[in-house]
Structure formats: C-alpha cells, structure tokens
Design a protein around this motif. Structure first.
Motif, short mmCIF file in Angstrom:
data_model
loop_
_atom_site.label_atom_id
_atom_site.label_comp_id
_atom_site.label_asym_id
_atom_site.label_seq_id
_atom_site.Cartn_x
_atom_site.Cartn_y
_atom_site.Cartn_z
N GLY A 307 4.22 3.79 -13.06
CA GLY A 307 4.85 4.38 -11.88
C GLY A 307 3.83 5.16 -11.05
O GLY A 307 2.68 5.35 -11.45
N ARG A 308 4.30 5.66 -9.89
CA ARG A 308 3.38 6.33 -8.97
C ARG A 308 3.53 7.85 -8.92
O ARG A 308 2.81 8.53 -8.22
CB ARG A 308 3.59 5.78 -7.54
N GLY A 309 4.48 8.40 -9.67
CA GLY A 309 4.74 9.82 -9.55
C GLY A 309 3.95 10.71 -10.48
O GLY A 309 4.00 11.93 -10.37
N THR A 310 3.22 10.13 -11.42
CA THR A 310 2.49 10.93 -12.40
C THR A 310 0.99 10.67 -12.29
O THR A 310 0.56 9.64 -11.76
CB THR A 310 2.99 10.59 -13.82
N CYS A 311 0.19 11.61 -12.80
CA CYS A 311 -1.26 11.47 -12.76
C CYS A 311 -1.71 10.52 -13.86
O CYS A 311 -1.54 10.83 -15.06
CB CYS A 311 -1.91 12.83 -12.95
N PRO A 312 -2.29 9.38 -13.52
CA PRO A 312 -2.69 8.42 -14.56
C PRO A 312 -3.71 8.99 -15.54
O PRO A 312 -3.62 8.74 -16.75
CB PRO A 312 -3.29 7.25 -13.76
N GLU A 315 -2.07 11.39 -17.96
CA GLU A 315 -1.30 10.65 -18.98
C GLU A 315 -2.25 10.08 -20.04
O GLU A 315 -1.98 10.16 -21.25
CB GLU A 315 -0.51 9.52 -18.32
N CYS A 316 -3.33 9.48 -19.59
CA CYS A 316 -4.27 8.87 -20.54
C CYS A 316 -4.98 9.93 -21.39
O CYS A 316 -5.30 9.67 -22.56
CB CYS A 316 -5.28 8.02 -19.78
N ALA A 317 -5.24 11.09 -20.82
CA ALA A 317 -5.87 12.17 -21.59
C ALA A 317 -4.95 12.61 -22.72
O ALA A 317 -5.41 12.88 -23.84
CB ALA A 317 -6.19 13.35 -20.68
N ARG A 318 -3.64 12.67 -22.47
CA ARG A 318 -2.68 13.03 -23.51
C ARG A 318 -2.72 12.01 -24.65
O ARG A 318 -2.70 12.35 -25.83
CB ARG A 318 -1.26 13.10 -22.94
N VAL A 319 -2.77 10.72 -24.27
CA VAL A 319 -2.79 9.67 -25.28
C VAL A 319 -4.10 9.70 -26.06
O VAL A 319 -4.10 9.52 -27.29
CB VAL A 319 -2.57 8.29 -24.64
N VAL A 399 -13.16 13.31 -9.56
CA VAL A 399 -14.56 13.72 -9.49
C VAL A 399 -14.85 14.46 -8.18
O VAL A 399 -15.51 15.51 -8.16
CB VAL A 399 -15.49 12.49 -9.61
N ALA A 400 -14.33 13.94 -7.07
CA ALA A 400 -14.64 14.52 -5.76
C ALA A 400 -13.83 15.77 -5.45
O ALA A 400 -14.35 16.72 -4.87
CB ALA A 400 -14.39 13.46 -4.68
N ARG A 401 -12.53 15.76 -5.82
CA ARG A 401 -11.65 16.86 -5.40
C ARG A 401 -11.06 17.65 -6.56
O ARG A 401 -10.25 18.55 -6.35
CB ARG A 401 -10.50 16.30 -4.56
N GLY A 402 -11.41 17.29 -7.79
CA GLY A 402 -10.88 18.03 -8.93
C GLY A 402 -9.51 17.59 -9.37
O GLY A 402 -8.90 18.21 -10.24
N GLY A 403 -8.97 16.53 -8.75
CA GLY A 403 -7.65 16.05 -9.14
C GLY A 403 -7.07 15.12 -8.10
O GLY A 403 -7.65 14.94 -7.01
N CYS A 404 -5.92 14.52 -8.41
CA CYS A 404 -5.27 13.59 -7.48
C CYS A 404 -4.05 14.21 -6.83
O CYS A 404 -3.40 13.58 -5.98
CB CYS A 404 -4.87 12.30 -8.21
N GLY A 405 -3.70 15.45 -7.22
CA GLY A 405 -2.56 16.13 -6.63
C GLY A 405 -1.22 15.81 -7.26
O GLY A 405 -0.19 16.34 -6.83
N VAL A 408 1.45 15.81 -14.29
CA VAL A 408 1.49 14.96 -15.48
C VAL A 408 2.90 15.06 -16.04
O VAL A 408 3.30 16.10 -16.56
CB VAL A 408 0.45 15.40 -16.52
N LEU A 409 3.68 13.99 -15.91
CA LEU A 409 5.09 14.01 -16.26
C LEU A 409 5.37 13.64 -17.71
O LEU A 409 6.50 13.75 -18.16
CB LEU A 409 5.87 13.05 -15.34
N GLY A 410 4.37 13.18 -18.44
CA GLY A 410 4.60 12.78 -19.82
C GLY A 410 5.33 11.46 -19.93
O GLY A 410 6.18 11.29 -20.81
N VAL A 411 5.01 10.52 -19.04
CA VAL A 411 5.65 9.20 -19.07
C VAL A 411 5.29 8.45 -20.34
O VAL A 411 6.11 7.72 -20.91
CB VAL A 411 5.25 8.39 -17.82
#
Length: 495
Positions: A307-312, A315-319, A399-405, A408-411
């Motif tokens: 989906g598009r609502g969470t930071c990919p 999510e991957c860092a949690r996994v 890398v450029a802005r410190g995040g994507c805005g 992290v929803l825990g999908v």
C-alpha cells in the motif's frame, strides 16, 4: 478456528467445504474427498513424479525425490521410517497451513497415511505450534482410529522452528534450532530413522492428487506446475484471505480479489522472499516459474501488498529487526551479522547517515550470506537487498531529506513474544557504550556517543544479553522494565 476468509478461484480442491468456516469432521470430509487407495512405495513415487508434486513449505523440493531418498536410506540401513507433517508455520503472515489443520485436518492425514502405508512407516508425527490446530488434528486422529499410528507434537512458535533440522530436533525433545551441520531428515530424522518430512499443504495436495489421478489433477494449473496453490494474502489487503488458485493465475487478479493493489511494492514468498515493484507485480503470474521470472519466489505462499500509506523503509526495518531477533544465535552471521543489518536498516529508515547506512547494510549482508548454519541469513539478505532495490526512491528521500514523510503503520507483522523493554536514566548515563557492544544491532551510539535505546520490547532471545548489559553498566544507568498492559494493547491496535 482461524479467523480469516477462504476464497477459491475456480472450483475448490483443498478448500472444498470450507466456505462457511466450519471444521470438516470425518463424515463431512469423506463426503467431499474419496478414500485414496493404498500404494506401494514405487507407486507413490510414480504418482508424485507424474503429478509433478513439489513441496509447498518454501524449498519446493520434488516430493518424489524426497520419498525416493527415504526409501533408499531405509533399505540401506534396514530401518523403519517415520512420516512428519510440518504444520508449524512460524512465519508471520502465513495462515494457509493453519487453515487446513484447523478446518480440513483429514485431508492432511489422508496424504500422510497414504505416504506412511507406502513406506511402511513406524508412525506419523504432526508437528504444530498452534493450540487450536493441535486440538483439531488430535480429534481427527481419534475420529479415524489412528491413535496407535499418529501423534501430535506441539513446539514453540518461532520463525526458525519450521526449518527441517530444527523441527526434527524439536520432535526428538531437543531445542528446536537448526543443527550446526546439515543432516537430511531422509537419512537421519526422528529418532535417527529415515524420515519423510513435508509441510501440511504438501500432504493435502498428495491426497488430492491420489484421489483425482494425475490427468484430472493437471486439468488446471500449468503443464510444469499442475493443480492449485494455496496463498495467504494479507499486508494492506482490505479483505485478507487464504486463496486457493490454479497455478499461473495473474497476481494482479488475486490482489484485486482481496481488495488490494500492487501499489509501490508486493512482498512474495514471505520474509525470506523478495519484494516486487508494483509494475512488476501487475504482470507476474503466481507460479514458481512466473515468480522466478519476475525476481521473486513462491516460498510459503505469502503475498503482502504494502500500500501507499506507510513508510516502506520503516516497515522493512521492523522486519529486519524481527528476523535478527528470531535467529538461533548460534553462528556468527546470525549472532553478529543480522543485528548489524537490522541496526543499519533502522538508521536508514530514521534518516540518520543515510548513505553510510546503505553501505553498512550491504557490507553486513556480504559478511552474512553463505556462511550461516542454516538459510536464515541468506533469506534475510534476500529480503533486505530487494527492499533497497524496489524502494530506491524512498531510500533516496530518506538519504536526502531524512525521511519520506509517511508514518510506519505496522502493515507487516513483526511481533515477538518479548515483554521487557530497556530504559536509561539519563542523569547517570556517561556514554561508556558497553550496552551497545553487548546488544549490537539493538542499541547503537549516536553522534554524541550516547546510547539510542529502542522503544520496542527486547526480543526474548536477547533478554539474557539485555540483563548482562544492565548488570555491566558502570554508571548503573540501565534497567529492564515490564511492558505495561496499556503498551501491549496500543502495539496490537497499531496506535
């Protein structure tokens, strides 16, 4: 019972009769599925060969070759055999085997009994981690008067419990972790005997293949992969479900069935699988060959659109952190390499030293791949590297802005059984860094040389190390505190 919908694409086979969510007892099962006629070992191998039956637990090993290895070993060593049904399914996001165990246990037992009779097996062992599944299978064993031939073993639910060597160790009463050296169950498995070990869906597929015959079994699917495939589709899907589909069906259609879109990425094959970009996923077909062509893997049949609502990256860092915690911790790549991967990915997701974090991830992966006591480091590396590739735009933004805005929803499910978390008394902490050295990948030092303590509970596997870090802190600044019920509820609800 398992609270997830079952959705067949076309006429159901394995999931026949499961549309209402009920458990099929012995009588209901026999009204739906014929009683497979007994086979000799050679007939069993010929059937599996003609039906092109492969394992459905992740490795996709040809069932006929596995059965042949067991037969040859039994003859050579003059030993009886054992049949093991792997129903542990410890990977988050996978429910297909639990659905079969809880709702259609007799179909699994049909396949297991067929194999055990052909091989002259001493016993059938069904290994599970779920209490409901265990109760369902035990009832099925009693319903068909198999108590003298079959038993259920309940093991701890861990990601690595289902690995073949770990499973055999667990059944043998030892700690269920992968052995330090590779020992094939077909040679020496349960109680040292030649053991035919396959997952629950594989035995159910064997029963359907025997009941229908190879020609009818192959009327759907693809020529190389006949029959159906069971998938667990969760992630951001509006209608998560276990889906039974003919092999080769378009992934886009299956996602649509569950109210999902490919979006920015779809994880296929589970946490040892790989990410597909949205564009790639829309043209992918759900078969081993189709997924391999797209750079993915069928694995245990797990499909997770993001989906598009969470930071990919979040999510991957949690996994990645979950996978590091779920290792056996018995070799360098798992004990040191995976925590390094998790720590570097967490830094990238948080926008800290992004370029350096990318380099650290790739360097840690290179040190882990091909060196583990089992396939856990390699599978984790596949997950991590495919995420960097598929979510390259997000990596650039972090890398450029410190995040994507995005939050992290825990999908992606990445819970552990941990109940303790670390706290630091900042009035005492003097930045010695011993805690970061002991808990590599969990605690790190910031640019001011002070520890960064994770908000998440400490994984159960690292609890001893966490206690050691608390005991060794020179300033007595660390402590372990229980996770409160409020925190547990908040994490479960995603708030």
């Amino acid at each position: 019972m398992i609270s997830i919908d079952v959705r067949p694409v076309g006429p159901p086979r394995l999931t026949a009769g499961l549309e209402r969510g009920d458990r099929l007892d012995w009588g209901a099962h026999r009204r739906l599925h014929p009683d497979p006629r007994p086979l000799t070992a050679e007939q069993l191998i010929a059937l599996a060969t003609e039906g092109r039956l492969h394992g459905r637990g992740g490795a996709a090993f040809p069932f006929a070759r596995k059965a042949r290895a067991v037969v040859d070993s039994a003859v050579k060593r003059r030993k009886r055999t054992v049949v093991v049904v792997n129903g542990t399914e410890g990977e988050p996001g996978s429910l297909k085997d639990k659905v079969l165990l809880c709702h259609a246990p007799h179909l699994i037992l049909d396949g297991a009994v067929l194999a055990a009779t052909a091989l002259g097996a001493r016993e059938i062992v069904v290994a599970v981690t779920d209490a409901t599944a265990a109760a369902s299978v035990r009832l099925a064993i009693t319903e068909r008067d198999l108590d003298s031939r079959a038993r259920v073993v309940v093991l701890a639910e861990r990601f690595i419990t289902g690995e073949g060597g770990a499973l055999v160790r667990g059944i043998n009463g030892r700690r269920p972790i992968p052995p330090g050296r590779k020992v094939r169950a077909a040679t020496r498995g349960v109680d040292g005997l030649p053991t035919l070990l396959s997952n629950a869906e594989t035995f159910a597929q064997l029963a359907v293949l025997a009941g229908r015959g190879p020609r009818d079994y192959g009327r759907i699917g693809t020529p190389d992969e006949p029959g159906t495939v069971l998938l667990t589709i969760t992630g951001s899907a509006r209608f998560p479900a276990v889906v039974e589909t003919p092999a080769g069906a378009p992934l886009a259609h299956l996602l649509d069935l569950c109210g999902a879109r490919a979006g920015e990425g779809v994880l296929v094959g589970g946490y040892h699988g790989a990410w597909l970009s949205g564009e790639t996923a829309t043209r992918t077909r759900m078969s081993r060959a189709g997924l391999a062509e797209s750079g993915g893997t069928l694995g245990a049949g797990i499909v997770m659109p993001l989906g598009r609502g969470t930071c990919p990256l979040g999510e991957c860092a949690r996994v990645a952190r979950y996978l590091a915690a779920e290792s056996a911790g018995q070799c360098g790549p798992c004990r040191l390499g995976l925590p390094d991967v998790a720590g570097a990915f967490a830094a990238l997701a948080a926008g800290r030293d992004g370029a350096a974090a990318q380099d650290a991830i790739r360097r840690a992966v290179r040190m882990a791949v091909g060196r583990g006591a089992c396939g856990h480091p390699d599978g984790t590396a596949r997950f991590v590297l495919s995420a960097l590739e598929v979510f390259a735009d997000d990596v650039a933004a972090h890398v450029a802005r410190g995040g994507c805005g995005r939050p992290v929803l825990g999908v992606l499910p990445a819970e552990t059984e941990a109940q303790l978390r670390l706290e630091v008394d900042w009035s005492r902490c003097d930045g010695h860094g011993l805690c970061a050295g002991i808990l590599r990948g969990t605690v790190r030092m910031d640019e001011y040389n002070y520890p960064v303590i994770p908000d998440e509970p400490i994984p159960a596997r690292l609890e001893a190390d966490a206690r050691r870090a608390v005991a060794m802190c020179p300033e007595l600044a660390l402590r372990l505190v229980p996770r409160t019920p409020h925190e547990a509820r908040r994490r479960q609800s995603g708030r």
